[in-house]
Design a protein around this motif. Structure first.
Motif, short mmCIF file in Angstrom:
data_model
loop_
_atom_site.label_atom_id
_atom_site.label_comp_id
_atom_site.label_asym_id
_atom_site.label_seq_id
_atom_site.Cartn_x
_atom_site.Cartn_y
_atom_site.Cartn_z
N MET A 1 0.83 -1.18 0.00
CA MET A 1 0.00 0.00 0.00
C MET A 1 0.88 1.24 0.00
SD MET A 1 -3.34 -1.13 2.32
CE MET A 1 -3.18 0.14 3.44
N GLN A 2 0.37 2.24 -0.65
CA GLN A 2 1.10 3.50 -0.72
C GLN A 2 0.76 4.39 0.47
OE1 GLN A 2 0.17 5.23 -4.45
NE2 GLN A 2 1.28 3.69 -5.64
N ALA A 3 1.52 5.44 0.63
CA ALA A 3 1.33 6.35 1.75
C ALA A 3 -0.04 7.02 1.71
CB ALA A 3 2.42 7.41 1.76
N ILE A 4 -0.55 7.30 0.51
CA ILE A 4 -1.86 7.94 0.40
C ILE A 4 -2.96 7.04 0.95
CG2 ILE A 4 -2.34 7.19 -1.95
CD1 ILE A 4 -3.12 10.66 -0.63
N ASP A 5 -2.80 5.74 0.81
CA ASP A 5 -3.79 4.80 1.34
C ASP A 5 -3.86 4.89 2.86
OD1 ASP A 5 -4.38 3.92 -1.22
OD2 ASP A 5 -2.92 2.28 -1.12
N TYR A 6 -2.71 4.98 3.50
CA TYR A 6 -2.67 5.10 4.95
C TYR A 6 -3.28 6.42 5.41
CZ TYR A 6 0.39 1.03 5.08
OH TYR A 6 0.89 -0.23 4.95
N ILE A 7 -3.08 7.46 4.66
CA ILE A 7 -3.65 8.76 5.01
C ILE A 7 -5.17 8.72 4.92
CG2 ILE A 7 -3.81 11.18 4.32
CD1 ILE A 7 -0.85 10.97 3.48
N VAL A 8 -5.68 8.13 3.86
CA VAL A 8 -7.13 8.02 3.68
C VAL A 8 -7.74 7.17 4.79
CG1 VAL A 8 -8.94 7.09 2.18
CG2 VAL A 8 -7.06 8.41 1.20
N ILE A 9 -7.11 6.07 5.13
CA ILE A 9 -7.61 5.21 6.20
C ILE A 9 -7.59 5.96 7.53
CG2 ILE A 9 -7.08 3.14 7.55
CD1 ILE A 9 -6.15 1.86 4.90
N ALA A 10 -6.53 6.71 7.79
CA ALA A 10 -6.44 7.47 9.03
C ALA A 10 -7.53 8.53 9.12
CB ALA A 10 -5.06 8.11 9.15
N VAL A 11 -7.83 9.19 8.01
CA VAL A 11 -8.88 10.22 8.00
C VAL A 11 -10.25 9.60 8.26
CG1 VAL A 11 -10.08 11.88 6.52
CG2 VAL A 11 -7.59 11.84 6.57
N VAL A 12 -10.51 8.47 7.65
CA VAL A 12 -11.80 7.80 7.85
C VAL A 12 -11.95 7.35 9.30
CG1 VAL A 12 -13.15 5.75 7.23
CG2 VAL A 12 -12.05 7.10 5.45
N VAL A 13 -10.90 6.78 9.86
CA VAL A 13 -10.94 6.35 11.26
C VAL A 13 -11.14 7.55 12.18
CG1 VAL A 13 -9.55 5.35 13.12
CG2 VAL A 13 -9.63 4.24 10.89
N LEU A 14 -10.47 8.66 11.90
CA LEU A 14 -10.61 9.87 12.70
C LEU A 14 -12.06 10.38 12.67
CD1 LEU A 14 -9.26 12.11 14.38
CD2 LEU A 14 -8.88 13.31 12.23
N ILE A 15 -12.67 10.38 11.50
CA ILE A 15 -14.06 10.82 11.38
C ILE A 15 -14.99 9.93 12.19
CG2 ILE A 15 -15.99 11.04 9.76
CD1 ILE A 15 -13.91 12.04 7.70
N LEU A 16 -14.77 8.62 12.12
CA LEU A 16 -15.61 7.69 12.87
C LEU A 16 -15.44 7.86 14.38
CD1 LEU A 16 -15.23 4.46 10.72
CD2 LEU A 16 -17.22 5.96 10.89
N VAL A 17 -14.21 8.07 14.83
CA VAL A 17 -13.96 8.26 16.26
C VAL A 17 -14.61 9.56 16.75
CG1 VAL A 17 -12.14 8.74 17.95
CG2 VAL A 17 -11.88 6.85 16.34
N LEU A 18 -14.48 10.63 15.97
CA LEU A 18 -15.09 11.90 16.37
C LEU A 18 -16.61 11.80 16.41
CD1 LEU A 18 -12.82 14.44 14.49
CD2 LEU A 18 -12.86 13.93 16.93
N ALA A 19 -17.20 11.08 15.46
CA ALA A 19 -18.66 10.90 15.47
C ALA A 19 -19.10 10.10 16.69
CB ALA A 19 -19.10 10.22 14.18
N ALA A 20 -18.36 9.07 17.02
CA ALA A 20 -18.69 8.26 18.19
C ALA A 20 -18.57 9.08 19.47
CB ALA A 20 -17.79 7.03 18.25
#
Length: 56
Positions: A1-20
């Motif tokens: 996986m490329q670095a951009i994939d990790y960034i996208v995954i981190a952003v999605v996880v951050l959004i889910l954590v903030l919503a929770a």
């Protein structure tokens, strides 16, 4: 996986954590209908009838 994939995954996880966290804080404050645009922390009978979730 490329670095951009990790960034996208981190952003999605951050959004889910903030919503929770938002839901958890709202429930601790006693808000009954989190999705209602009107603050219906009371009886939810008069001002929150606009929200279908509050009618339940």
């Amino acid at each position: 996986m490329q670095a951009i994939d990790y960034i996208v995954i981190a952003v999605v996880v951050l959004i889910l954590v903030l919503a929770a966290l938002y839901v958890i804080r709202a429930k601790k404050k006693g808000k009954k209908c989190i999705g209602c645009p009107v603050n219906c922390s009371g009886d939810c009978l008069s001002s929150c009838n606009l929200c279908n979730a509050c009618r339940k």
